[in-house]
Write a protein that holds these residues in place. Sequence first.
Motif, mmCIF file in Angstrom:
data_model
loop_
_atom_site.group_PDB
_atom_site.id
_atom_site.type_symbol
_atom_site.label_atom_id
_atom_site.label_comp_id
_atom_site.label_asym_id
_atom_site.label_seq_id
_atom_site.Cartn_x
_atom_site.Cartn_y
_atom_site.Cartn_z
ATOM 1 N N THR A 158 0.839 -1.200 0.000
ATOM 2 C CA THR A 158 0.000 0.000 0.000
ATOM 3 C C THR A 158 0.874 1.250 0.000
ATOM 4 N N PHE A 160 -0.894 3.968 1.271
ATOM 5 C CA PHE A 160 -1.757 4.732 2.176
ATOM 6 C C PHE A 160 -0.904 5.418 3.237
ATOM 7 N N ASP A 161 -1.276 6.629 3.607
ATOM 8 C CA ASP A 161 -0.485 7.415 4.553
ATOM 9 C C ASP A 161 -0.720 6.925 5.978
ATOM 10 N N VAL A 162 0.018 5.875 6.350
ATOM 11 C CA VAL A 162 -0.109 5.330 7.704
ATOM 12 C C VAL A 162 0.536 6.232 8.744
ATOM 13 N N ARG A 164 0.087 9.406 9.127
ATOM 14 C CA ARG A 164 -0.795 10.489 9.584
ATOM 15 C C ARG A 164 -1.401 10.155 10.945
ATOM 16 N N TYR A 233 4.858 0.012 2.733
ATOM 17 C CA TYR A 233 4.047 1.215 2.880
ATOM 18 C C TYR A 233 4.373 2.213 1.768
ATOM 19 N N ASP A 238 -2.854 1.911 -8.180
ATOM 20 C CA ASP A 238 -4.115 2.590 -8.410
ATOM 21 C C ASP A 238 -5.069 1.593 -9.077
ATOM 22 N N ASP A 240 -5.487 1.529 -4.823
ATOM 23 C CA ASP A 240 -4.722 0.991 -3.712
ATOM 24 C C ASP A 240 -5.643 0.075 -2.903
ATOM 25 N N PHE A 242 -5.476 -1.031 0.077
ATOM 26 C CA PHE A 242 -5.423 -0.857 1.524
ATOM 27 C C PHE A 242 -6.818 -0.872 2.137
ATOM 28 N N PRO A 243 -7.037 -1.578 3.259
ATOM 29 C CA PRO A 243 -6.072 -2.365 4.041
ATOM 30 C C PRO A 243 -6.162 -3.864 3.772
ATOM 31 N N ARG A 288 -14.094 1.224 3.463
ATOM 32 C CA ARG A 288 -12.666 0.994 3.226
ATOM 33 C C ARG A 288 -12.033 0.151 4.326
ATOM 34 N N TRP A 289 -12.394 0.410 5.567
ATOM 35 C CA TRP A 289 -11.729 -0.224 6.697
ATOM 36 C C TRP A 289 -12.391 -1.514 7.145
#
Length: 360
Positions: A158, A160-162, A164, A233, A238, A240, A242-243, A288-289
């Motif tokens: 991924t 993804f901005d982990v 943040r 990470y 594209d 993505d 995640f997760p 998403r999660w």
Amino acid sequence: MARGAIRIGVIGCGFYAQNHLHAWQDLASEGAALAAVCDVDTGKAEAAGRAFGVPFYTDAATMLAGDRLDAVDIVTRHNTHRALCELAISRGIATIVQKPFAPTWEDCLAIVEAAEKAGVWLAVHENFRFQTPMRHVRRVIDSGAIGAPSWARIMFRTGFDVYRTQPYFYDEERLAIADVGIHVLDLARFFQGEVERISCETQRRNPKVRAEDTATMLLRHRSGSVSVVECTYEARRDPDPFPETLVEIEGDKGSIVVLPGSRLRVSSNGVTTEENVCSPLRSWTTVRWHVAQEGAFLACRHLLDCLQRGVRADTSGQDNLKTYALVDAAYRAAVEHRAVAPEELNESAGAPRSKARGAQ
């Protein structure tokens, strides 16, 4: 522990702990009773206490002394795990601890030995193997539809901005393998059994981080099967996924592929089927999660059931030593540029071979 209401205290009320809190609340009808919460951050503790209608504390010892608890769920940073586990164990309270188990093998072993000496139930909240797509994969393997697994690729890739929500990741000494690689290594064990040796190449593709953000690992399992385990990470995909964890497993009769969107494709004896194995959203999960959040819920459900029946969890402290040993072996393999047997590390760290290999 007899079946009945299990009073649970949660230590840690941060970002990921919300999934545990919601899970225990949702499991009330199955016998869980969220009884208290604790966080060293007064604001987080108070917010969780008010949101879930339970007493809140800023000191774990005070909570354990003040509330009659059957179990404690520790959802804090791993450098606090040993002290908190030993505190709960010393009071005879069943203990659940979030992965990674602890910062070092010695810490992990000390927690397990403390629990065994005290006769206290201990489990690690290793939840990827409880995610719905992963349970479907395990069921297909067990059905014999693809024959004996002989090769696999397990990927968590991924961009993804982990950072943040977890800015401390920038300064971790061990990152990708210790944080998410531990999950996919556990899945490799879950799908293909114990590991004979592991090779690893790490990369630091983001100059802002201190440790590795990418790892590519090659595992030889005792069964003779081989798996490629990947985590990063810094992917540029594209869309993505995640997760989500993506999986490919081949056997002598067919294959299993987990595709983005929780789609499961199974080929068996020349016949291919595909289905969406995503389960319905819960009141507190999001599109998403959901796969990760539901994995936390299903892990809590399994742990609750084991507590009620008085049996060892699938992700007991002893079992998780095997996954943790793979993490340490991967780091050693990357440094020494060779395949490492998990037992090498266990023995050099002072763990008897029988305990490292025979833990259940």
